[in-house]
Design an enzyme around this catalytic site. Structure first.
Site, PDB file in Angstrom:
ATOM      1  N   ARG A 163     -65.303  27.168  -5.235  1.00  0.00           N
ATOM      2  CA  ARG A 163     -65.684  28.309  -6.063  1.00  0.00           C
ATOM      3  C   ARG A 163     -67.151  28.133  -6.464  1.00  0.00           C
ATOM      4  O   ARG A 163     -67.660  27.006  -6.542  1.00  0.00           O
ATOM      5  CB  ARG A 163     -64.826  28.390  -7.322  1.00  0.00           C
ATOM      6  CG  ARG A 163     -63.336  28.598  -7.079  1.00  0.00           C
ATOM      7  CD  ARG A 163     -62.602  28.663  -8.414  1.00  0.00           C
ATOM      8  NE  ARG A 163     -61.177  28.913  -8.250  1.00  0.00           N
ATOM      9  CZ  ARG A 163     -60.243  27.979  -8.184  1.00  0.00           C
ATOM     10  NH1 ARG A 163     -60.596  26.694  -8.271  1.00  0.00           N
ATOM     11  NH2 ARG A 163     -58.980  28.284  -8.035  1.00  0.00           N
ATOM     12  N   LYS A 199     -60.323  25.410 -12.138  1.00  0.00           N
ATOM     13  CA  LYS A 199     -59.879  26.195 -13.291  1.00  0.00           C
ATOM     14  C   LYS A 199     -58.938  25.378 -14.164  1.00  0.00           C
ATOM     15  O   LYS A 199     -58.107  24.624 -13.670  1.00  0.00           O
ATOM     16  CB  LYS A 199     -59.168  27.462 -12.812  1.00  0.00           C
ATOM     17  CG  LYS A 199     -60.101  28.492 -12.178  1.00  0.00           C
ATOM     18  CD  LYS A 199     -59.352  29.764 -11.850  1.00  0.00           C
ATOM     19  CE  LYS A 199     -60.301  30.839 -11.319  1.00  0.00           C
ATOM     20  NZ  LYS A 199     -59.585  32.099 -11.003  1.00  0.00           N
ATOM     21  N   HIS A 210     -68.102  34.077  -3.226  1.00  0.00           N
ATOM     22  CA  HIS A 210     -66.650  34.186  -3.105  1.00  0.00           C
ATOM     23  C   HIS A 210     -66.244  34.671  -1.722  1.00  0.00           C
ATOM     24  O   HIS A 210     -65.173  34.308  -1.222  1.00  0.00           O
ATOM     25  CB  HIS A 210     -66.103  35.122  -4.185  1.00  0.00           C
ATOM     26  CG  HIS A 210     -64.740  34.725  -4.656  1.00  0.00           C
ATOM     27  ND1 HIS A 210     -64.477  33.511  -5.258  1.00  0.00           N
ATOM     28  CD2 HIS A 210     -63.541  35.372  -4.603  1.00  0.00           C
ATOM     29  CE1 HIS A 210     -63.203  33.425  -5.565  1.00  0.00           C
ATOM     30  NE2 HIS A 210     -62.608  34.531  -5.164  1.00  0.00           N
ATOM     31  N   ARG A 237     -66.055  31.715   0.416  1.00  0.00           N
ATOM     32  CA  ARG A 237     -64.810  30.985   0.115  1.00  0.00           C
ATOM     33  C   ARG A 237     -63.640  31.653   0.836  1.00  0.00           C
ATOM     34  O   ARG A 237     -62.774  30.984   1.405  1.00  0.00           O
ATOM     35  CB  ARG A 237     -64.590  30.953  -1.392  1.00  0.00           C
ATOM     36  CG  ARG A 237     -63.247  30.355  -1.853  1.00  0.00           C
ATOM     37  CD  ARG A 237     -63.276  30.243  -3.377  1.00  0.00           C
ATOM     38  NE  ARG A 237     -61.956  30.203  -3.979  1.00  0.00           N
ATOM     39  CZ  ARG A 237     -61.257  29.095  -4.179  1.00  0.00           C
ATOM     40  NH1 ARG A 237     -61.737  27.930  -3.790  1.00  0.00           N
ATOM     41  NH2 ARG A 237     -60.069  29.145  -4.775  1.00  0.00           N
ATOM     42  N   HIS A 289     -55.377  26.587  -5.808  1.00  0.00           N
ATOM     43  CA  HIS A 289     -54.538  27.645  -6.371  1.00  0.00           C
ATOM     44  C   HIS A 289     -53.318  27.042  -7.054  1.00  0.00           C
ATOM     45  O   HIS A 289     -52.598  26.238  -6.454  1.00  0.00           O
ATOM     46  CB  HIS A 289     -54.067  28.605  -5.276  1.00  0.00           C
ATOM     47  CG  HIS A 289     -55.141  29.472  -4.728  1.00  0.00           C
ATOM     48  ND1 HIS A 289     -55.052  30.122  -3.514  1.00  0.00           N
ATOM     49  CD2 HIS A 289     -56.353  29.820  -5.235  1.00  0.00           C
ATOM     50  CE1 HIS A 289     -56.145  30.817  -3.294  1.00  0.00           C
ATOM     51  NE2 HIS A 289     -56.954  30.641  -4.320  1.00  0.00           N
ATOM     52  N   TYR A 320     -54.010  35.656   1.987  1.00  0.00           N
ATOM     53  CA  TYR A 320     -54.780  35.454   3.214  1.00  0.00           C
ATOM     54  C   TYR A 320     -53.954  35.680   4.474  1.00  0.00           C
ATOM     55  O   TYR A 320     -54.517  35.796   5.558  1.00  0.00           O
ATOM     56  CB  TYR A 320     -55.361  34.032   3.230  1.00  0.00           C
ATOM     57  CG  TYR A 320     -56.420  33.843   2.188  1.00  0.00           C
ATOM     58  CD1 TYR A 320     -57.692  34.378   2.351  1.00  0.00           C
ATOM     59  CD2 TYR A 320     -56.136  33.158   1.013  1.00  0.00           C
ATOM     60  CE1 TYR A 320     -58.662  34.225   1.372  1.00  0.00           C
ATOM     61  CE2 TYR A 320     -57.102  32.999   0.034  1.00  0.00           C
ATOM     62  CZ  TYR A 320     -58.360  33.536   0.222  1.00  0.00           C
ATOM     63  OH  TYR A 320     -59.309  33.393  -0.752  1.00  0.00           O
TER      64      TYR A 320
END
Length: 296
Positions: free
Chosen positions: A143, A167, A236, A239, A262, A271
């Site tokens: 990220r 995150k 992004h 990514r 994730h 995806y």
């Protein structure tokens, strides 16, 4: 902001380890709600319901984000004993669809990297830094916030991995390819030593490291010089290209989830839409009934 909302933000930071960007978004949404209806800890159901009108011009995703922040605040207020009721039922609950990611094709990636490599063929620190940045965006799927805040100590030494803090403060090991390792080595050779910084990509401004906004700008400018549409390219998007192209190459979805950091596999599953043709071909070639002739 009211004392109650400040206490809620402090709880998010201390107990949940919310990232700075997350806290900033919550602060902005709660402050705007308080500007509209006053102290949230004392607002009644009708006042909370009136926010639907305030948000009528916003996209469904923005409304959903704001409503989520308020629901969490009201839950906190009840736990703290500041409220005996939960007015969050009056908040709008728009249905949102997760947008499909923008994806760069292999030819676009090739053009972008060809331009970056040409510009970094000398010893210009800015050009070498940009090459290292895009190698990590596309080669490791970082990220933007993870990339710009990498500490100098994250540079691989004994193994081709870097430890990334994502995150919620969650850490993960991310592999670094040969190309990215080479680009990082070149960057370290020309990286300014003064003033001393513990970050891999230090800033010459007030911030301790390169900002996400500046990274965004640098990538847009590179895209334009490469003859690509700058509006279609961002950190992004690179990514997304990393994830999409790995999936196309046969990567396992669970492995991809780990690489991307994730928390939920459903986030990674988005995806799969880009590789529908490969999945159909896989079923046709590997299913036990695929080799049996159909009956007349």
């Amino acid at each position: 902001m009211s004392a109650a909302t400040e206490a809620f933000l402090a709880m998010l930071a201390a107990e949940r380890g919310a990232a700075a960007n997350t806290l900033a978004a919550y602060r902005r949404d709660l402050a705007q709600a308080e500007e509209a209806i006053g102290d949230l800890a004392a607002a009644d159901r009708d006042a909370v319901g009136s926010l639907a009108g305030e948000w009528s011009s916003l996209a469904p995703a923005s409304v959903a984000r704001k409503a989520s922040a308020l629901r969490q605040f009201f839950g906190f207020a009840i736990d703290e004993g500041w409220r005996g009721d939960d007015p969050s039922g009056a908040l709008p609950a728009p249905r949102t669809r997760r947008p499909l990611p923008k994806v760069m094709g292999h030819d676009q990636i090739a053009k972008l990297f060809a331009r970056a490599e040409e510009e970094a063929s000398g010893e210009d620190p800015a050009a070498v830094r940009l090459l290292a940045l895009i190698e990590l965006l596309y080669g490791s799927g970082l990220r933007a916030s993870e990339l710009v805040s990498l500490p100098l100590s994250a540079v691989p030494r004994d193994a081709p991995f870097i430890t990334v803090t994502g995150k919620g403060g969650a850490s993960r090991l991310v592999p670094v390819g040969t190309r990215a390792l080479e680009a990082l080595g070149r960057w370290l050779a020309v990286r300014p030593q003064e003033p001393a910084s513990r970050y891999l990509f230090p800033s010459r401004g007030k911030e301790p490291f390169l900002s996400r906004v500046r990274l965004f700008q640098l990538l847009k400018e590179l895209a334009a010089r490469a003859g690509l549409d700058p509006a279609a390219i961002s950190p992004h998007v690179l990514r997304h290209a990393f994830a999409t192209h790995l999936l196309e190459g046969g990567a396992d979805l669970r492995v991809l989830q780990t690489l991307l950091g994730h928390a939920d596999i459903s986030t990674t599953q988005i995806y799969t839409h880009v590789d529908a043709a490969r999945l159909v071909a896989l079923v046709n070639s590997r299913h036990p009934l695929a080799t049996r002739a159909t009956s007349d």
